[in-house]
Each structure stands twice: as structure tokens, then as C-alpha cells.
Design an enzyme around this catalytic site. Structure first.
Site, PDB file in Angstrom:
ATOM      1  CG  HIS A  72      -2.290  -0.783   1.021  1.00 49.90           C
ATOM      2  ND1 HIS A  72      -3.365  -0.673   1.642  1.00 49.90           N
ATOM      3  CD2 HIS A  72      -2.227  -1.871  -0.033  1.00 49.90           C
ATOM      4  CE1 HIS A  72      -4.132  -1.501   1.166  1.00 49.90           C
ATOM      5  NE2 HIS A  72      -3.859  -2.271   0.509  1.00 49.90           N
ATOM      6  N   PRO A 292      -4.839   0.730  18.339  1.00 49.71           N
ATOM      7  CG  PRO A 292      -6.652  -0.792  17.872  1.00 49.71           C
ATOM      8  CD  PRO A 292      -6.053   0.258  19.023  1.00 49.71           C
TER       9      PRO A 292
HETATM   10  C1  LIG Z   1      -7.847  -7.551  19.785  1.00 45.03           C
HETATM   11  C2  LIG Z   1      -6.736  -7.055  19.162  1.00 45.03           C
HETATM   12  C3  LIG Z   1      -6.707  -6.316  18.159  1.00 45.03           C
HETATM   13  C4  LIG Z   1      -5.536  -5.829  17.349  1.00 45.03           C
HETATM   14  N1  LIG Z   1      -5.621  -5.138  16.514  1.00 45.03           N
HETATM   15  C5  LIG Z   1      -4.360  -4.607  16.001  1.00 45.03           C
HETATM   16  C6  LIG Z   1      -4.140  -3.953  14.791  1.00 45.03           C
HETATM   17  O1  LIG Z   1      -5.190  -3.854  14.140  1.00 45.03           O
HETATM   18  N2  LIG Z   1      -3.089  -3.320  14.372  1.00 45.03           N
HETATM   19  C7  LIG Z   1      -1.849  -3.539  15.271  1.00 45.03           C
HETATM   20  O2  LIG Z   1      -0.874  -3.049  14.763  1.00 45.03           O
HETATM   21  N3  LIG Z   1      -1.948  -4.362  16.300  1.00 45.03           N
HETATM   22  C8  LIG Z   1      -3.112  -4.659  16.700  1.00 45.03           C
HETATM   23  N4  LIG Z   1      -2.996  -5.345  18.032  1.00 45.03           N
HETATM   24  C9  LIG Z   1      -1.973  -5.800  18.535  1.00 45.03           C
HETATM   25  C10 LIG Z   1      -1.033  -6.859  18.202  1.00 45.03           C
HETATM   26  O3  LIG Z   1      -1.856  -7.657  17.744  1.00 45.03           O
HETATM   27  C11 LIG Z   1       0.042  -7.023  18.994  1.00 45.03           C
HETATM   28  O4  LIG Z   1       0.852  -5.833  19.260  1.00 45.03           O
HETATM   29  C12 LIG Z   1       0.802  -8.144  18.924  1.00 45.03           C
HETATM   30  O5  LIG Z   1      -0.073  -9.457  18.791  1.00 45.03           O
HETATM   31  C13 LIG Z   1       1.908  -8.174  19.878  1.00 45.03           C
HETATM   32  O6  LIG Z   1       2.518  -9.471  19.678  1.00 45.03           O
HETATM   33  P1  LIG Z   1       3.293 -10.324  20.746  1.00 45.03           P
HETATM   34  O7  LIG Z   1       3.826 -11.590  20.381  1.00 45.03           O
HETATM   35  O8  LIG Z   1       4.198  -9.368  21.454  1.00 45.03           O
HETATM   36  O9  LIG Z   1       2.215 -10.589  21.877  1.00 45.03           O
HETATM   37  P2  LIG Z   1       0.918 -11.727  21.545  1.00 45.03           P
HETATM   38  O10 LIG Z   1       0.400 -11.535  20.184  1.00 45.03           O
HETATM   39  O11 LIG Z   1      -0.048 -11.398  22.963  1.00 45.03           O
HETATM   40  O12 LIG Z   1       1.491 -13.082  21.972  1.00 45.03           O
HETATM   41  C14 LIG Z   1       1.828 -13.335  23.560  1.00 45.03           C
HETATM   42  C15 LIG Z   1       1.750 -14.906  23.416  1.00 45.03           C
HETATM   43  O13 LIG Z   1       2.084 -15.308  24.689  1.00 45.03           O
HETATM   44  C16 LIG Z   1       1.201 -16.419  25.191  1.00 45.03           C
HETATM   45  N5  LIG Z   1       1.484 -16.356  26.633  1.00 45.03           N
HETATM   46  C17 LIG Z   1       0.791 -15.524  27.483  1.00 45.03           C
HETATM   47  N6  LIG Z   1       0.937 -15.659  28.786  1.00 45.03           N
HETATM   48  C18 LIG Z   1       1.678 -16.908  28.966  1.00 45.03           C
HETATM   49  C19 LIG Z   1       2.411 -17.538  29.671  1.00 45.03           C
HETATM   50  N7  LIG Z   1       2.372 -17.027  31.205  1.00 45.03           N
HETATM   51  N8  LIG Z   1       3.130 -18.691  29.529  1.00 45.03           N
HETATM   52  C20 LIG Z   1       3.379 -19.002  28.033  1.00 45.03           C
HETATM   53  N9  LIG Z   1       2.591 -18.192  26.978  1.00 45.03           N
HETATM   54  C21 LIG Z   1       1.799 -17.262  27.578  1.00 45.03           C
HETATM   55  C22 LIG Z   1      -0.150 -16.160  24.807  1.00 45.03           C
HETATM   56  O14 LIG Z   1      -1.236 -17.180  24.702  1.00 45.03           O
HETATM   57  C23 LIG Z   1       0.228 -15.403  23.234  1.00 45.03           C
HETATM   58  O15 LIG Z   1       0.310 -16.418  22.212  1.00 45.03           O
HETATM   59  C24 LIG Z   1      -4.246  -5.807  18.356  1.00 45.03           C
HETATM   60  C25 LIG Z   1      -4.412  -6.607  19.636  1.00 45.03           C
HETATM   61  C26 LIG Z   1      -5.523  -7.084  20.188  1.00 45.03           C
HETATM   62  C27 LIG Z   1      -5.576  -7.838  21.545  1.00 45.03           C
END
Ligand SMILES: Cc1cc2nc3c(=O)[nH]c(=O)nc-3n(C[C@H](O)[C@H](O)[C@H](O)COP(=O)(O)OP(=O)(O)OC[C@H]3O[C@@H](n4cnc5c(N)ncnc54)[C@H](O)[C@@H]3O)c2cc1C
Length: 389
Positions: A72, A292
Site C-alpha cells: 500500500h 491500534p
Molecule cells: C483484539 C486486538 C486487536 C489488535 N489489532 C491490531 C491492529 O489492528 N494493528 C496492530 O498493529 N496491532 C493490533 N493489535 C496488537 C498486536 O496484535 C500485538 O501488538 C501483537 O500481537 C504483539 O505480539 P506479541 O507476540 O508481543 O504478543 P501476543 O500476540 O499477545 O502473544 C503473546 C503470546 O504469549 C502467550 N502467553 C501469555 N502468557 C503466557 C504464559 N504465562 N506462558 C506461556 N505463554 C503465554 C499468549 O498465549 C500469546 O500467544 C491488536 C491486539 C488485540 C488484542
């Protein structure tokens, strides 16, 4: 069991870090609380910055994204019945890629399986021990058994509700938070997107966003009350409200259909400092959250992965701890800029319950400045396509 890096969390941060480290021969294990299918069912981000694309390439998992993602070159902003265009490509020389977080995660899991990399799913009671000493370890329960992994480092990639951040003592940890008085109601529908580019709409009835995943999969959002529940909104009510928030000519060409997913997300800005405590490093949503609006959540998680991966690489390959010692400082410097952009863009586009007539005029003046001023557009575009690492 022993490994070099224990990665807690099998979301995009943990999987990407793991894949990059594996490519360098740095041994690691990923612990995930849920099943793979559960992680892949979460519909979240969809706009990827160039920094994340580069990391995907470096991790050798960019093939499908390059084939199926959509570049995009700009986005539209709707206000007072019309739209204006921000041309990212002309203003910065860069584009963004539309490719769902679910697909990024799927590609990373597929690559792990092909490489025989270890992911322990459905782990419970994860605890990090002795992170402030020289010999940390992680204990957990899996399928009724208690297990322990000794390691050099722990990467806390376990999202906002994980255990890693809570492991840092309160005497060391500082948290900064802002909550917003509204949420986003989002639906996914198997309909063609209303436009080739994303449309961010500021309307008197509240914010709306027209986004997409591919040529026949659209993602739409409307600002809603925090007390709303997805089941309060029929598909018909959602489409009607969305149309009322879009300029007439956009609403007319909107193709509607049954939703295949509907959810409400609260909006929050949050930062935890520091992002390192001894041999524990926080990465992604474990350390920070953005609303977001600016599409920065996943992308900021990726910039943390960049700094941590390079710090660990420098440590193992060159025996130099400079990268891990400065991890928190470097990651936070970029995190705060992403926080600022997400907060600014949210403030520009939403209706707030306590907004005065003066506040509304300020919002209009700011939108008008953005519409007509190239320097303002350039600042917006540079932040949207992603500040350099
Ligand atoms: C509903 C929603 C909509 C979103 N929409 C957007 C968007 O449109 N655009 C955007 O840029 N960002 C968006 N985000 C944010 C984006 O999805 C996150 O910033 C991204 O997922 C971060 O990745 P992460 O791996 O750091 O965390 P997460 O994706 O949260 O992954 C963390 C992982 O750790 C696991 N976990 C948690 N606790 C434990 C534990 N104690 N032991 C082992 N595993 C554990 C969880 O199950 C999960 O799989 C959104 C977030 C949400 C919640």
C-alpha cells in the site's frame, strides 16, 4: 533440560525472535500457554512496516508474504463528507504491506515445524527464577508434569497478561498507562474491500476504519462504547452505522455481507520501563501496548525483536554484551515514538465523551492542516511507514 534462550510466548514476537536466533545457530525453546490453533484463530494486526518485512526476510519466512501481501503506497483520511490522500511512497519512498498477523504467525509456525524447532504448547504455571543472577531457569507444568529448563537468558514475549513483566520487582518497574473512553468493534467479512487503500474516518458519530486482508476479505471497525458487547450489534446494525460514518460516495460503494468474526477491543497506551531486568528481556506487548489506530502494535513488537536478536547475536558470536546491555534503552527510545504517534493519531480521529466545542475545532484545524500541508503529511507518513531502527 537446558537451552541458551527460553522464549515465553508463541505469538509473533516470540516466534520471530526464535526463528532469527535459530538461523544463527542459537539454541532456544518456545513455551506457549495455548494451542497452535488457538493462537492462529486470533484476528489482530494487518499492516506491516518495512522493518518487519526485513526481519521476515532475514528469518527466511517472507516467501508467502511477498507473493500474497499487498503493498500500500498511501491511505485515505475521511472528514466532513470528503477524503484526502496521504501518499506514503511519494513522501517517504516507502510503502506498507497489508498481510494479516495470523498469516505471519502461520508462516513462522510452519517454518519451525519444517526445521524441527521445539515449541511446548499448553504450558501452565510458568515461573522465571533467578533472572537477576547468572543461572536463570524457567519452571512450568505441562500435561500434569512439572518441568524445568535452565538457560542463559529469558525472553518475555508473553503479551500484556503474561508472567514476564510481573517477574520484574515493583521496586525496579515503572509503568505508564492511559486508557481511552471507548473501544473498537471490528468485523471480518468475505466481501471485496471498499477501496484499494485503508480509509481512516473522523465523523461526528465517531471513528471508523475500512481495512482489508485480501481481495475478498475485508476488516472494518467502528468506535463503540466500552460497555458494548459484540452480541449487541447485529451485522445489519454494524453496516448501517459504518455507512453513516463514511463519506456518501464511499458508503454507496461499500459491499456488505455476513460477518465471519466480530469482536470488541478496548484501547490502551501502556509502557513498562525498564525492558530488561538481569537476564530477562521483555519484548512486544509484554512491555507496551498502543491503541491500534496507527497500526503500531505488531510493528513495535518487531522492532524490539530486532534489538534483542542483534544483542544476543553480538553476545554469542562476538562475546560482546553491549547490545544486550543497551537493549532496554534502544527499544524504549523507539517505543515512545510509536506511543506518541498512536496517541496523536487516535486523538485526531475519535470522538471523546468530554470533548468541548473548542476541542472539536482543534481537531478540525489539525485535520485541515494535515490535508493542506506537505510537512505535516510527511511527518505523518514517516511515522506510518515506520521510523528507522
Ligand atoms: C483484539 C486486538 C486487536 C489488535 N489489532 C491490531 C491492529 O489492528 N494493528 C496492530 O498493529 N496491532 C493490533 N493489535 C496488537 C498486536 O496484535 C500485538 O501488538 C501483537 O500481537 C504483539 O505480539 P506479541 O507476540 O508481543 O504478543 P501476543 O500476540 O499477545 O502473544 C503473546 C503470546 O504469549 C502467550 N502467553 C501469555 N502468557 C503466557 C504464559 N504465562 N506462558 C506461556 N505463554 C503465554 C499468549 O498465549 C500469546 O500467544 C491488536 C491486539 C488485540 C488484542
Amino acid at each position: 533440560m537446558r537451552t541458551q534462550v527460553v522464549i515465553i510466548g508463541g505469538g509473533p514476537s516470540g516466534l520471530l525472535l526464535s526463528q532469527l536466533l535459530l538461523r544463527r545457530g542459537i539454541d532456544n525453546v518456545v513455551l506457549e500457554r495455548k494451542t497452535r490453533d488457538y493462537v492462529l484463530s486470533r484476528i489482530r494486526a494487518g499492516v506491516l512496516e518495512r522493518g518487519l518485512l526485513e526481519l521476515m526476510r532475514e528469518a527466511w519466512v517472507a516467501g508467502r508474504m511477498e507473493r500474497e501481501g499487498f503493498a500500500h503506497d498511501g491511505a485515505l483520511i475521511a472528514h466532513e463528507g470528503g477524503t484526502f490522500h496521504i501518499d506514503f511512497k511519494a513522501l517517504t519512498g516507502h510503502s506498507v504491506m497489508v498481510y494479516g498477523q495470523t498469516e505471519v504467525t502461520r508462516d513462522l509456525y510452519d517454518a519451525r515445524e519444517a526445521a524441527g524447532a521445539e515449541t511446548l504448547f499448553e504450558v501452565e504455571q510458568v515461573e522465571i527464577h533467578d533472572a537477576d543472577g547468572d543461572a536463570p531457569y524457567v519452571s512450568f507444568r505441562q500435561h500434569g508434569e512439572t518441568r524445568r529448563i535452565d538457560c542463559d537468558f529469558v525472553a518475555g514475549c508473553d503479551g500484556f497478561h503474561g508472567v514476564s513483566r510481573q517477574t520484574i520487582p515493583l521496586s525496579v518497574r515503572r509503568e505508564y498507562e492511559k486508557t481511552y473512553p471507548f473501544g473498537w468493534l471490528g468485523i471480518l467479512s468475505e466481501t471485496p474491500p471498499v477501496d484499494d487503500e485503508l480509509i481512516y474516518a473522523n465523523s461526528a458519530r465517531g471513528f471508523a476504519l475500512c481495512s482489508m486482508r485480501n481481495a475478498n476479505l475485508s476488516r472494518y471497525y467502528i468506535q463503540c462504547a466500552l460497555s458494548d458487547k459484540p452480541e449487541d450489534w447485529t451485522d445489519a446494525a454494524f453496516w448501517q452505522e459504518l455507512k453513516r460514518r463514511l463519506p456518501g460516495e464511499v458508503a454507496e460503494r461499500l459491499v456488505t455481507g455476513p460477518s465471519i468474526e466480530k469482536s470488541i477491543a478496548p484501547l490502551r497506551s501502556f509502557v513498562c520501563e525498564p525492558m530488561r531486568w538481569g537476564r530477562l528481556f521483555l519484548c512486544g506487548d509484554a512491555a507496551h501496548i498502543v491503541p491500534p489506530t496507527g497500526a503500531k502494535g505488531l510493528n513495535t513488537a518487531a522492532s524490539d525483536v530486532h534489538y534483542l536478536y542483534n544483542g544476543l547475536r553480538q553476545f554469542y558470536e562476538e562475546g560482546d554484551s553491549e547490545g544486550i546491555d543497551r537493549y532496554s534503552e534502544r527499544a524504549l527510545a523507539r517505543v515512545w515514538k510509536a506511543e506518541r504517534f498512536s496517541w496523536w493519531f487516535s486523538s485526531l480521529l475519535h470522538r471523546y465523551p468530554d470533548q468541548s466545542a473548542f476541542d472539536l475545532r482543534m481537531q478540525t484545524a489539525e485535520l485541515e492542516f494535515l490535508r493542506t500541508n506537505r510537512a505535516a503529511q510527511q511527518a505523518m507518513a514517516e511515522n506510518y511507514v515506520g521510523l528507522p531502527y
